[in-house]
Design a protein around this motif. Structure first.
Motif, short mmCIF file in Angstrom:
data_model
loop_
_atom_site.label_atom_id
_atom_site.label_comp_id
_atom_site.label_asym_id
_atom_site.label_seq_id
_atom_site.Cartn_x
_atom_site.Cartn_y
_atom_site.Cartn_z
N SER A 171 0.83 -1.22 0.00
CA SER A 171 0.00 0.00 0.00
C SER A 171 0.86 1.26 0.00
O SER A 171 0.57 2.23 -0.72
CB SER A 171 -0.96 0.00 1.19
N THR A 172 1.95 1.25 0.76
CA THR A 172 2.79 2.46 0.79
C THR A 172 3.56 2.61 -0.52
O THR A 172 3.69 3.72 -1.05
CB THR A 172 3.72 2.49 2.04
N SER A 175 1.06 3.98 -3.09
CA SER A 175 0.69 5.38 -2.86
C SER A 175 1.73 6.33 -3.44
O SER A 175 1.41 7.43 -3.87
CB SER A 175 0.55 5.65 -1.37
N HIS A 176 3.00 5.92 -3.41
CA HIS A 176 4.10 6.80 -3.85
C HIS A 176 4.68 6.41 -5.21
O HIS A 176 5.67 7.00 -5.62
CB HIS A 176 5.23 6.76 -2.82
#
Ligand code: F6P
Length: 364
Positions: A171-172, A175-176
């Motif tokens: 997920s991280t 996101s980036h």
């Protein structure tokens, strides 16, 4: 009437979830035969300095199977055949103190030792067996690199922890639009990285058994990018190495330590990727989290089975052997044979093939 034996147990090398379960099973199986059981502290060190030997009773071990670590303590610097003895100036020399261990073992009237450890500790056990000590080994390591058993306890827990960490990175990273490179343990075997990488849906897995070409890795990331998959998860075993290159270490082995400490490959790979592709990349090292906490149910049960089987082996007088899993049975394997069969990921095995069929890049 069968002789009431007096046995002892030690845990050596890096800790692994399941050690306490082995201790519980050995204690209970011995107690139920009216034997006495003693716990040796800190690997073989407790047989050099015997003050800290403790008697193990059902009350002492009740319920410890679910706990991580080892109630006996452990060390990976305590080989009595090559014990580092250092002076005040910090100069160290290695001395053979194995006769002192043998003398103490006999003086305390022990009938057998259950030695729980990885290749280093079980090699020491085998050397003591050659000196006349009745020893039964129990193979332990999160790395799963011991021969003579299809799996060692601790491995399943390490893979579960690593898979959960990889799941969380998605997920991280997404996101980036980043490349996240996670470094996992395993020394020179890629089992933890392979199994958790496939289970955790990694894009790239780098293991020691398949030296990688960084250009191939970058190609895979750029292909993904063209398909609109802008983030990537890379799982890198600490022992992974580039084609024609070498592993990255954290310096020379400390005195008395059998293996150098590996580490730094994820950072190296993340930097290379940023430079070559312009992608924002981050590295992380999961480290000792992989060894901490409670064993999984699989590891707990395997450890209990190993511990009980070690006591049955003593009862049968089957020394200089270790217990091992040859599914579905627990078997006894001569220590010499098991020590000569170090396990590595089979590059043509079905787990690697599964990864390739799923489109995972191995950097080759
Ligand atoms: O052998 C188990 C292991 O966790 C390896 O995977 C790792 O390379 C090494 O031990 C780390 O050792 P230490 O706990 O001494 O840092």
């Amino acid at each position: 009437m069968a002789k009431r034996l007096k046995i002892c147990i030690n845990t050596g090398g890096g800790d692994a979830p399941g050690l306490n379960a082995v201790i519980e099973a050995v204690t209970m199986a011995a107690y139920n035969r009216q034997w006495e059981v003693y716990g040796i502290k800190s690997g073989y060190a407790g047989l050099l300095n015997t003050e800290e030997i403790i008697q193990l009773t059902p009350e002492k071990v009740y319920g410890i199977a679910s706990l991580g670590g080892t109630i006996l303590g452990t060390t990976n610097k305590g080989n009595p055949f090559m014990m580092p003895v250092c002076n005040a100036a910090g100069e160290c020399e290695q001395r053979d103190l194995s006769d002192r261990v043998m003398d103490n073992f006999r003086r305390l009237h022990f009938d057998a030792l259950v030695a729980v450890g990885g290749d280093g500790s079980l090699d020491i056990a085998h050397r003591f067996a050659a000196k006349g000590m009745p020893v039964v080994g129990v193979p332990k390591t999160i790395d799963n690199d011991m021969g003579g058993t299809v799996i060692t306890f601790g491995f399943d827990t390490a893979v579960s922890i690593a898979t959960e960490a990889i799941d969380r990175l998605h997920s991280t990273a997404k996101s980036h639009d980043r490349v996240m490179v996670v470094e996992l343990m395993g020394r020179n075997a890629g089992f933890i990285a392979l199994n958790s990488g496939i289970s955790g849906n990694a894009d790239v897995i780098l293991i020691p058994e398949i030296p990688f070409d960084i250009d191939k890795v970058c190609e895979k990331l750029m292909e993904n990018e063209l398909r609109g998959h802008k983030y990537a998860i890379m799982v890198v075993a600490e022992g992974a190495l580039p084609k024609g290159g070498d592993v990255i270490t954290k310096g020379a082995a400390e005195p008395g330590r059998q293996h150098v400490i590996l580490g730094g490959i994820a950072e190296y790979v993340a930097k290379e990727i940023s430079q070559r592709t312009g992608k924002d990349s981050r590295s992380m090292v999961l480290g000792h989290l992989q060894r901490g906490g409670s064993p999984t149910t699989f590891d707990r049960l395997l450890s209990l089975r190993f511990g009980a089987a070690a006591v049955r082996a003593i009862e049968q007088g089957k020394f200089d052997h270790m217990v091992g899993l040859q599914s579905p049975d627990i078997v006894l394997v001569p220590l010499e044979k098991a020590l000569g069969m170090q396990k590595r990921v089979r590059v043509d095995g079905d787990t690697v093939l599964t990864g390739r069929d799923l489109g995972i890049c191995f950097g080759d």
